[in-house]
Design an enzyme around this catalytic site. Structure first.
Site, PDB file in Angstrom:
ATOM      1  N   ARG A 236     -80.428 -37.122 -37.098  1.00 27.53           N
ATOM      2  CA  ARG A 236     -79.151 -37.964 -37.234  1.00 27.53           C
ATOM      3  C   ARG A 236     -78.294 -37.260 -38.436  1.00 27.53           C
ATOM      4  O   ARG A 236     -78.832 -36.786 -39.232  1.00 27.53           O
ATOM      5  CB  ARG A 236     -79.436 -39.252 -37.482  1.00 27.53           C
ATOM      6  CG  ARG A 236     -79.909 -39.776 -36.264  1.00 27.53           C
ATOM      7  CD  ARG A 236     -78.872 -40.325 -35.236  1.00 27.53           C
ATOM      8  NE  ARG A 236     -79.547 -41.201 -34.098  1.00 27.53           N
ATOM      9  CZ  ARG A 236     -79.924 -40.622 -33.100  1.00 27.53           C
ATOM     10  NH1 ARG A 236     -79.905 -39.624 -32.744  1.00 27.53           N
ATOM     11  NH2 ARG A 236     -80.516 -41.486 -32.123  1.00 27.53           N
ATOM     12  N   GLU A 265     -69.852 -39.469 -36.564  1.00 29.91           N
ATOM     13  CA  GLU A 265     -69.430 -38.792 -35.108  1.00 29.91           C
ATOM     14  C   GLU A 265     -68.480 -39.777 -34.582  1.00 29.91           C
ATOM     15  O   GLU A 265     -68.444 -41.000 -34.926  1.00 29.91           O
ATOM     16  CB  GLU A 265     -70.704 -38.806 -34.458  1.00 29.91           C
ATOM     17  CG  GLU A 265     -71.784 -37.875 -34.772  1.00 29.91           C
ATOM     18  CD  GLU A 265     -73.181 -37.962 -33.979  1.00 29.91           C
ATOM     19  OE1 GLU A 265     -72.867 -38.644 -32.876  1.00 29.91           O
ATOM     20  OE2 GLU A 265     -74.048 -36.992 -34.371  1.00 29.91           O
ATOM     21  N   HIS A 283     -73.479 -33.334 -30.300  1.00 29.89           N
ATOM     22  CA  HIS A 283     -74.705 -34.269 -30.097  1.00 29.89           C
ATOM     23  C   HIS A 283     -75.124 -34.271 -28.505  1.00 29.89           C
ATOM     24  O   HIS A 283     -75.117 -35.379 -27.742  1.00 29.89           O
ATOM     25  CB  HIS A 283     -74.312 -35.711 -30.395  1.00 29.89           C
ATOM     26  CG  HIS A 283     -75.326 -36.453 -30.526  1.00 29.89           C
ATOM     27  ND1 HIS A 283     -75.443 -37.791 -31.482  1.00 29.89           N
ATOM     28  CD2 HIS A 283     -76.576 -36.844 -30.152  1.00 29.89           C
ATOM     29  CE1 HIS A 283     -76.510 -38.336 -31.700  1.00 29.89           C
ATOM     30  NE2 HIS A 283     -77.498 -37.764 -30.659  1.00 29.89           N
TER      31      HIS A 283
HETATM   32  P1  NAP Z   1     -91.014 -39.155 -33.950  1.00 32.14           P
HETATM   33  O1  NAP Z   1     -92.306 -38.890 -33.078  1.00 32.14           O
HETATM   34  O2  NAP Z   1     -90.943 -40.955 -34.532  1.00 32.14           O
HETATM   35  O3  NAP Z   1     -91.192 -37.920 -35.375  1.00 32.14           O
HETATM   36  C1  NAP Z   1     -90.539 -38.642 -36.537  1.00 32.14           C
HETATM   37  C2  NAP Z   1     -91.481 -37.894 -37.590  1.00 32.14           C
HETATM   38  O4  NAP Z   1     -90.644 -38.104 -38.818  1.00 32.14           O
HETATM   39  C3  NAP Z   1     -92.567 -38.562 -37.511  1.00 32.14           C
HETATM   40  O5  NAP Z   1     -93.902 -37.779 -37.630  1.00 32.14           O
HETATM   41  C4  NAP Z   1     -92.506 -39.321 -39.114  1.00 32.14           C
HETATM   42  O6  NAP Z   1     -93.658 -39.452 -39.847  1.00 32.14           O
HETATM   43  C5  NAP Z   1     -91.401 -38.429 -39.820  1.00 32.14           C
HETATM   44  N1  NAP Z   1     -90.840 -39.022 -40.886  1.00 32.14           N
HETATM   45  C6  NAP Z   1     -90.468 -40.395 -40.910  1.00 32.14           C
HETATM   46  N2  NAP Z   1     -89.613 -40.723 -42.023  1.00 32.14           N
HETATM   47  C7  NAP Z   1     -90.003 -39.575 -43.067  1.00 32.14           C
HETATM   48  C8  NAP Z   1     -89.801 -39.135 -44.181  1.00 32.14           C
HETATM   49  N3  NAP Z   1     -89.222 -39.938 -44.948  1.00 32.14           N
HETATM   50  N4  NAP Z   1     -90.025 -37.978 -44.640  1.00 32.14           N
HETATM   51  C9  NAP Z   1     -90.782 -36.946 -43.819  1.00 32.14           C
HETATM   52  N5  NAP Z   1     -91.102 -37.472 -42.525  1.00 32.14           N
HETATM   53  C10 NAP Z   1     -90.761 -38.409 -42.004  1.00 32.14           C
HETATM   54  O7  NAP Z   1     -89.563 -39.033 -33.516  1.00 32.14           O
HETATM   55  P2  NAP Z   1     -89.238 -38.298 -32.309  1.00 32.14           P
HETATM   56  O8  NAP Z   1     -89.398 -38.733 -31.039  1.00 32.14           O
HETATM   57  O9  NAP Z   1     -89.591 -36.720 -32.644  1.00 32.14           O
HETATM   58  O10 NAP Z   1     -87.661 -38.115 -32.824  1.00 32.14           O
HETATM   59  C11 NAP Z   1     -87.225 -37.737 -34.078  1.00 32.14           C
HETATM   60  C12 NAP Z   1     -85.609 -38.167 -34.346  1.00 32.14           C
HETATM   61  O11 NAP Z   1     -84.761 -37.255 -33.470  1.00 32.14           O
HETATM   62  C13 NAP Z   1     -85.114 -39.684 -33.559  1.00 32.14           C
HETATM   63  O12 NAP Z   1     -85.434 -40.749 -34.671  1.00 32.14           O
HETATM   64  C14 NAP Z   1     -83.714 -39.417 -33.429  1.00 32.14           C
HETATM   65  O13 NAP Z   1     -82.738 -39.697 -34.683  1.00 32.14           O
HETATM   66  C15 NAP Z   1     -83.666 -37.830 -33.391  1.00 32.14           C
HETATM   67  N6  NAP Z   1     -83.101 -37.552 -31.991  1.00 32.14           N
HETATM   68  C16 NAP Z   1     -81.988 -36.844 -31.787  1.00 32.14           C
HETATM   69  C17 NAP Z   1     -81.422 -36.509 -30.553  1.00 32.14           C
HETATM   70  C18 NAP Z   1     -80.324 -35.603 -30.470  1.00 32.14           C
HETATM   71  O14 NAP Z   1     -79.627 -35.881 -29.319  1.00 32.14           O
HETATM   72  N7  NAP Z   1     -79.881 -34.731 -31.008  1.00 32.14           N
HETATM   73  C19 NAP Z   1     -82.433 -36.672 -29.478  1.00 32.14           C
HETATM   74  C20 NAP Z   1     -83.562 -37.420 -29.653  1.00 32.14           C
HETATM   75  C21 NAP Z   1     -83.785 -37.678 -30.815  1.00 32.14           C
HETATM   76  P3  NAP Z   1     -94.919 -40.558 -39.343  1.00 32.14           P
HETATM   77  O15 NAP Z   1     -95.846 -39.838 -38.210  1.00 32.14           O
HETATM   78  O16 NAP Z   1     -95.619 -40.643 -40.766  1.00 32.14           O
HETATM   79  O17 NAP Z   1     -94.267 -41.707 -38.801  1.00 32.14           O
END
Ligand code: NAP
Length: 318
Positions: A236, A265, A283
């Site tokens: 994000r 955005e 995005h």
């Molecule tokens: P996810 O599986 O929940 O992975 C996020 C990871 O970040 C988790 O391992 C979490 O740790 C870690 N984390 C959270 N807070 C942190 C911090 N303060 N410091 C270090 N690590 C931290 O989520 P995901 O499905 O991979 O998605 C990740 C993000 O990508 C989404 O939240 C979304 O905002 C973004 N996204 C963007 C697009 C786009 O179109 N560009 C598409 C999809 C997603 P824990 O395991 O300890 O909880």
């Protein structure tokens, strides 16, 4: 079946078919203005929202006491005030898992494009300014065999790591919790954030946006990166301080960046728009036909489950 459902944007048909039993209003292709959203949501039992709508307490109160579910068609839910929803007994759901590979493809696309100066080369060619092949022309940085630092080693971060393995890259990661199984599977090494930034040739950000991750990468963090390093952000926008990134790129303190997301955005910091060494995507992380179908279906199924009194597949619990 009772229930007025508001779908805030035009979504793929596959999702709308699941909502046929309900009284559905689909707003429009563009994001609704705030006032339009507050009007349209009145009386809704379920809202299928996207990342462009702020679903806060005010929006929930505008819906009224019958609101039972906000099904966000995204894995990120920083646009939804989950605490306000919980207070009002409203279930919030998201769409994890179905977009991992598609978003990881875009992260790797940006990584390659930024390292190999694709945007700059294409602009040169389209401007009619490409005069010859040159031995020192448009030299980028190798990707293969380099060290990739992944910040946020969850579903998407690990999908990026799997791609990187195919390029012979070594995987470093930083995450708030250790991921020992993934360390084994991917040969990944855990580092504190500072050490990762100092070591990695490529840094790719995959955390959610939370209070802790806002400006996680700012001027001080960018200063730790190698001058030949490339930063990629598909998480994000506010996770990276865009003004500080613009300065680092303009002064060649890092080699390049690839961005899919922005702080405000659809506005992009004017400094970034002027630079050659940043690749800018609008995005599009999850924007494939197949994945947007899956996201629409999952969001609709989550919404329908709550209105039927069943447990949804993807409740967000904080
Ligand atoms: P996810 O599986 O929940 O992975 C996020 C990871 O970040 C988790 O391992 C979490 O740790 C870690 N984390 C959270 N807070 C942190 C911090 N303060 N410091 C270090 N690590 C931290 O989520 P995901 O499905 O991979 O998605 C990740 C993000 O990508 C989404 O939240 C979304 O905002 C973004 N996204 C963007 C697009 C786009 O179109 N560009 C598409 C999809 C997603 P824990 O395991 O300890 O909880």
């Amino acid at each position: 079946m009772p229930g007025k459902v508001l779908v805030t944007r035009e979504i793929p048909e596959a999702g709308l078919r699941i909502l046929e039993p309900f009284d559905v209003t689909v707003m429009h292709e563009r994001p609704p203005e705030r006032g339009e959203l507050l009007d349209a949501v009145r009386g809704a039992s379920g809202v299928l929202s996207t990342a462009t709508e702020t679903m806060d307490g005010e929006a929930m109160d505008a819906a009224g006491e019958g609101l039972r579910v906000i099904a966000n068609m995204a894995v990120g839910y920083d646009n939804v005030d989950v605490a306000a929803a919980t207070e009002r007994g409203v279930v919030v759901t998201n769409t994890p898992g179905v977009l991992d590979e598609t978003t990881a493809d875009v992260a790797f696309m940006l990584l390659l494009a930024a390292a190999r100066r694709l945007g700059e080369g294409e602009r040169l060619l389209r401007a009619g300014s490409w005069e010859w092949w040159g031995p020192k022309q448009l030299m980028g940085r190798d990707v293969w065999g380099k060290q990739l630092g992944i910040v946020g080693f969850g579903r998407i971060g690990q999908s990026v790591a799997r791609r990187a393995r195919g390029f012979g890259m070594q995987i470093l990661y930083h995450n708030r919790s250790r991921k020992e199984e993934a360390e084994q599977e991917l040969g990944a090494r855990y580092l504190e954030l500072d050490e990762l930034l100092e070591t990695a040739d490529f840094v790719s950000i995959h955390t959610p946006l939370t209070d802790e991750t806002s400006h996680l990468i700012g001027a001080a963090e960018l200063a730790k990166m190698k001058p030949e390093a490339v930063l990629v952000n598909t998480s994000r926008g506010p996770v990276v301080d865009e003004a500080a990134l613009g300065d680092a790129l303009a002064e060649d303190r890092i080699f390049a960046a690839g961005l899919d997301v922005y702080e405000e955005e659809p506005t992009v910091h004017p400094k970034l728009l002027e630079l050659e060494n940043v690749v800018l995507a609008p995005h599009i992380g999850s924007a494939s036909v197949e994945t947007r179908d899956r996201m629409a279906v999952l969001a609709a199924e989550n919404l329908a489950a709550v209105l039927r009194g069943e447990q949804p597949e993807n409740p967000v619990d904080e």
